[in-house]
Structures are given as structure tokens and as C-alpha cells.
Design a protein around this motif. Structure first.
Motif, mmCIF file in Angstrom:
data_model
loop_
_atom_site.group_PDB
_atom_site.id
_atom_site.type_symbol
_atom_site.label_atom_id
_atom_site.label_comp_id
_atom_site.label_asym_id
_atom_site.label_seq_id
_atom_site.Cartn_x
_atom_site.Cartn_y
_atom_site.Cartn_z
ATOM 1 N N SER A 1 0.840 -1.188 0.000
ATOM 2 C CA SER A 1 0.000 0.000 0.000
ATOM 3 C C SER A 1 0.878 1.241 0.000
ATOM 4 O O SER A 1 2.051 1.190 0.363
ATOM 5 C CB SER A 1 -0.918 -0.003 1.226
ATOM 6 N N TRP A 2 0.304 2.386 -0.338
ATOM 7 C CA TRP A 2 1.145 3.559 -0.547
ATOM 8 C C TRP A 2 1.809 4.052 0.709
ATOM 9 O O TRP A 2 2.884 4.660 0.652
ATOM 10 C CB TRP A 2 0.344 4.675 -1.236
ATOM 11 N N ARG A 3 1.229 3.771 1.871
ATOM 12 C CA ARG A 3 1.875 4.132 3.127
ATOM 13 C C ARG A 3 2.587 2.940 3.766
ATOM 14 O O ARG A 3 3.088 3.032 4.881
ATOM 15 C CB ARG A 3 0.844 4.694 4.112
ATOM 16 N N GLY A 4 2.590 1.829 3.052
ATOM 17 C CA GLY A 4 3.275 0.665 3.586
ATOM 18 C C GLY A 4 2.524 -0.046 4.693
ATOM 19 O O GLY A 4 3.101 -0.862 5.417
ATOM 20 N N GLY A 5 1.227 0.231 4.823
ATOM 21 C CA GLY A 5 0.457 -0.358 5.911
ATOM 22 C C GLY A 5 0.209 -1.841 5.744
ATOM 23 O O GLY A 5 -0.013 -2.567 6.720
ATOM 24 N N TRP A 6 0.207 -2.320 4.533
ATOM 25 C CA TRP A 6 0.069 -3.758 4.290
ATOM 26 C C TRP A 6 0.930 -4.140 3.105
ATOM 27 O O TRP A 6 1.261 -3.321 2.253
ATOM 28 C CB TRP A 6 -1.386 -4.161 4.047
ATOM 29 N N THR A 7 1.273 -5.422 3.076
ATOM 30 C CA THR A 7 1.997 -6.009 1.959
ATOM 31 C C THR A 7 1.366 -7.341 1.607
ATOM 32 O O THR A 7 0.687 -7.960 2.442
ATOM 33 C CB THR A 7 3.486 -6.244 2.282
ATOM 34 N N SER A 8 1.591 -7.779 0.390
ATOM 35 C CA SER A 8 1.077 -9.059 -0.062
ATOM 36 C C SER A 8 2.152 -9.719 -0.904
ATOM 37 O O SER A 8 2.844 -9.037 -1.683
ATOM 38 C CB SER A 8 -0.211 -8.855 -0.877
ATOM 39 N N THR B 1 11.167 -8.949 0.147
ATOM 40 C CA THR B 1 10.516 -7.901 0.935
ATOM 41 C C THR B 1 10.281 -6.697 0.048
ATOM 42 O O THR B 1 11.225 -6.171 -0.562
ATOM 43 C CB THR B 1 11.391 -7.491 2.132
ATOM 44 N N ILE B 2 9.038 -6.258 -0.001
ATOM 45 C CA ILE B 2 8.700 -5.065 -0.770
ATOM 46 C C ILE B 2 8.615 -3.874 0.172
ATOM 47 O O ILE B 2 8.185 -4.003 1.329
ATOM 48 C CB ILE B 2 7.377 -5.251 -1.544
ATOM 49 N N SER B 3 9.052 -2.723 -0.298
ATOM 50 C CA SER B 3 8.957 -1.496 0.483
ATOM 51 C C SER B 3 8.770 -0.342 -0.488
ATOM 52 O O SER B 3 8.938 -0.485 -1.700
ATOM 53 C CB SER B 3 10.197 -1.286 1.355
ATOM 54 N N ASN B 4 8.421 0.815 0.061
ATOM 55 C CA ASN B 4 8.278 1.991 -0.793
ATOM 56 C C ASN B 4 8.598 3.253 -0.014
ATOM 57 O O ASN B 4 8.610 3.260 1.223
ATOM 58 C CB ASN B 4 6.889 2.067 -1.428
ATOM 59 N N SER B 5 8.896 4.299 -0.756
ATOM 60 C CA SER B 5 9.230 5.579 -0.155
ATOM 61 C C SER B 5 8.954 6.663 -1.174
ATOM 62 O O SER B 5 9.556 6.664 -2.241
ATOM 63 C CB SER B 5 10.705 5.609 0.254
ATOM 64 N N LYS B 6 8.038 7.567 -0.862
ATOM 65 C CA LYS B 6 7.673 8.648 -1.781
ATOM 66 C C LYS B 6 7.344 8.052 -3.145
ATOM 67 O O LYS B 6 6.442 7.245 -3.280
ATOM 68 C CB LYS B 6 8.797 9.681 -1.857
ATOM 69 N N ASN B 7 8.055 8.425 -4.153
ATOM 70 C CA ASN B 7 7.779 7.940 -5.506
ATOM 71 C C ASN B 7 8.698 6.797 -5.921
ATOM 72 O O ASN B 7 9.043 6.675 -7.101
ATOM 73 C CB ASN B 7 7.904 9.092 -6.511
#
Length: 123
Positions: A51-58, A68-74
């Protein structure tokens, strides 16, 4: 809007790689990020989403506990550990509005795609 995937390469089984996906052209607020892969002669398959805020992963069962998936800004990332030869594929990042999908596991839901980065794992 462009998604640029990078970080692929040739590694031995058991190694690690970190894929990156950089987005430009808009701010991806309320967007889900996904990673998919396509092995030679096979259909493209879901790998992971966040999710865009990293609240869940699948995760796909085949990578759970290793990727492991992660995200930050764009940007989105895929940390791949304990790589296996069967992980060999072109890896694609993608983004979709949170309003268009639930868990981001269906590639047909996605609006934006990167060009793919090749991961080759030798035995």
C-alpha cells in the motif's frame, strides 16, 4: 508518467539483489505498488504489492519469507534474498490507484508499468 526499474543482474543461487523502481511525472499518493515477473516462456505473475503508506503487503507464496517489498515517496523496492534459479525472470514494477484494486495482485488492475529489469540466478 514513467516508471523506471533497475537493479537486476546475474547472481548465484543463494545471493541477494535489491530492485528499485523510480516514478516520475506525478506524485503517487494513494497508489499501490506492485512487482511482477515473467520468466522465459511463461506468463507474467504477481510477486509482491504494498500500500502507498506501507500499511500492508502481499506476497506470492513462492517468494514469501525471501522477498521484501517497500516503498518511499515515488519509489518502490524489492529486496530479494536467498535467490533460486526459478526466480530468473524479467521483473516489472507497476502502480495502481488504491481505489481500483484491493490487494494489487491482479496485473490487469495496474495503470502504470516500468520497462522491466532482468534477474538471472545461476545454480
Amino acid at each position: 508518467v514513467q516508471l523506471q526499474a533497475s537493479g537486476g543482474g546475474l547472481v548465484r543461487a543463494g545471493s541477494s539483489l535489491r530492485l528499485s523502481c523510480a516514478a516520475s511525472g506525478r506524485t503517487f499518493t494513494n497508489y499501490i505498488w506492485g512487482w511482477f515477473r515473467q520468466a522465459p516462456g511463461k506468463e507474467r505473475e504477481f510477486v509482491a504489492s504494498i500500500s502507498w503508506r506501507g500499511g500492508w503487503t502481499s506476497y506470492a507464496d513462492s517468494v514469501k519469507g525471501r522477498f521484501t517489498i517497500s516503498n518511499s515517496k515515488n519509489m518502490a523496492f524489492l529486496q530479494m534474498n536467498s535467490l533460486k534459479p526459478e526466480d530468473t525472470a524479467a521483473y516489472y514494477c507497476a502502480a495502481v490507484s488504491s481505489y481500483r484494486t484491493t490487494w494489487g495482485r491482479n496485473e490487469n488492475d495496474y495503470d502504470y508499468w516500468g520497462q522491466g529489469t532482468l534477474v538471472t540466478v545461476s545454480s
